[in-house]
Design an enzyme around this catalytic site. Sequence first.
Site, PDB file in Angstrom:
ATOM      1  CD  GLU A 338      -3.239 -23.205 -26.338  1.00 26.44           C
ATOM      2  OE1 GLU A 338      -4.454 -23.093 -26.092  1.00 26.44           O
ATOM      3  OE2 GLU A 338      -2.698 -22.701 -27.339  1.00 26.44           O
ATOM      4  CB  CYS A 422      -6.773 -15.983 -29.112  1.00 25.83           C
ATOM      5  SG  CYS A 422      -5.328 -17.023 -28.802  1.00 25.83           S
TER       6      CYS A 422
END
Length: 814
Positions: A338, A422
């Site tokens: 990520e 998130c």
Amino acid sequence: MRKTIAVKLSVLGVLAVSVGACSPAPKADYPVKPVPFTDVHLTDAFWAPRLETNRTVTIPHNFKQSEETGRVKNFDQAEAALAGATDGKFCSQFPFDDSDVYKVIEAASYALATHPDPELEKYVDGLAAKIAAAQEPDGYLYTARTIGGPPPQDWVGKERWSNLSMSHELYNLGHFYEAAAAHYQATGKKSLLAVAVKSADLVAKEFGPGKRTNPPGHEEIEIGLVKLYRATGKTKYLDLAKFFIDARGKTEGRIPFGREGSQELLYGQYAQDDKPFIEQTEAVGHAVRAGYLYAGAADVAALTGDRAYIVALEKIWADVVGTKIYITGGIGAAGGWEGYGPAYRLPNASAYAETCANIAAFLWNSRMLRLELDAKYADVMERILYNGVLSGISLSGNRFFYSNPLTSYGQHERVAWFGCACCPPNVARILASVPGYFYAASDDKVYVNLFAQGTGKLKAGGTDLEIVQTTEYPWKGDVRIEVKPGKAVDFTLCVRIPGWAMNRPVPSDLYTYTEAAEGAPALKLNGEAVELKVDKGYALVSRTWKAGDVVELSLPMPVRRVAANEAVEEDRGRVAVERGPLVYCAEGPDNDGRVSNLVLSDGSALVAETRPDLLNGVVVIKGEAEALSEKGGKISAEKKTVTLIPYYSWANRGRGEMTVWLARDPAKARVAREPGLSAKAKVTASEGAVNPRRVNDQFEPEGSGDAAGAMHWWPKKATSEWIDYAFEAPVRLSEASVYWFDDTGGGGCRVPASWRILYKTGEDWLPVNPVGDYGVAKDAWNTVKFAPVRTTVLRLEVQMQNDWSAGVHEWKVK
Ligand SMILES: [Zn+2]
């Protein structure tokens, strides 16, 4: 007629701090204050409706999802455990799920600050009470541990603070402190702030020189502690933020974390923990972690005047903007962790560019701007905001992207929520606070950093002042800025001249416009042309301002073609299109479904056209392209009008093809092929198959590790699975080719242990007679020929390796 017009160069960007040894240092801070969003009112057609959708749709949606997924219930469970219950259970998936609730509270607080809403305020108060009740008596706040049942992951760690690399204990608190500060500022209520102070006091007691010295794996508490410092004036929170930044790079961090392609990443790099912060020169690892670290470090640099921080931040920034940012402002190429990939590695279909990473980079750049007063940071902010952040949310306000690819073959779709959620609340809090990024001011300077119709109320030279912008930005480049001071006052108005208007898409050579600009920015003061002198990206107008003075900025907004630096392999032979601050893309619905086969040659004209009916009102770009297709084995190019839409607005009309980087060179286009036998087959697969229809979508991957476009059976491991192709009528087949999915380094799929082809005859499945081996090579087609069979169903049977799952990019038969 007497005029006092002075457009002059001035020295900006010197941090207003002194560290004299014998006199007490003045309290340091950013040299300018942002004009808070509560004092900026946007009335435009672009932002104002979005902010309203955020308030009325996105924020309630986030609360609802937090309720339905158990995130809110986790606080109830922790409260019950503290009251003695022993049957508690963590109700959602990840130990960082608390932070999602905190982020929505932050968003809701911003909304409350500008739109009083007793019902929303009551709901938030209720959540504040739940959070307070979930806090342990000494201030510890982390539901995953307090609940006491089986932890959602071993990430939680056996004892408090024992697994900071993955527990997210301190990360959660960072978001909580941000929420508490926002709630206090919006409502004046200290309910959440008191919980935050108690928590931060515990953290300060536990961590610091001579105490625990390990830093959080996921940064964010640094930003939160600075906000808590600002809300309370207690310097120990600022000291603690600095301590956590300085604590990085002292741990081992040599554990291999992942691999993507040829790049191997160590844990220390993943978490920006491989060297002390002030020695870091490149952006590495997880891009959200990194962005929050850099933003927090900028805050600490501003508040302490620590020059070493600024030097590190400038180096890291130059690395990002020079080699690692997508044209859309997207951040983070590597899905495996990520995060940041190597310099110039910017794949498009598999671009990670997580919405949170883009937001973190936006927050960081907004701080660099205030620190150095150089509009190059605003250029990056604007690019990220209008493209990479807005692409993260649907026009409806309740569908989201986690990663923001620059090319799609139909595999991407916005969803209502994520297991790891998130991004949705992060977008909500950023949109709610967007007006706060438009203006900044010091005693003698007023900065106009972004453009939108509306008003800003601020103070300059000790006088209250209103700024009124009249503009149709981002669709048109004329901006009228009326300055309305309470009484005549001297100051310098610093109007940002965007990099895109100065022939510079980004402040580096990563992207360049392919043609010279038509027209140049121009400025008028009270109707008279003013010589444009630009310093650090700002046109400076110094004078005694009186009510009714008007500055008119004219930014020509031609359609521009952008080329990437040749070092970016993925973009070679390709071109992107921009207009003003917006990056454009071609999407299927405007182009008969296909865009990957289009070639946009250099000479073709591109024209902007206003479309109030489309995608909530956009300016589209039209031009002539060539569409490549294959018929009867022959490739032909057909002239075709291509329509481009703003990148942020894609994926609001279902799945389909999209691309930002159009082929400029015909060799880069994907020829539209007649559907072969495989593409016509009906696909079914064994239970647990994810996206099975990707196997015959006719899109060849860039490699086995290409995260986009594959089907897989993860998290199943070591099992035998199958995919069937069913045909309408019996077909004669004698060859099968498989391109395996293998995400070594990032995921759990590997090429299989073995495979074979079977065909159906009557009710029986018989294996074909292969000529040669069933190959399991990575990054290649594995073709097997077999004695011809006649059947209506062909089966690909896959035996996974022990401990691993498997997946398929593409399966062709003939
Ligand atoms: Zn995210």
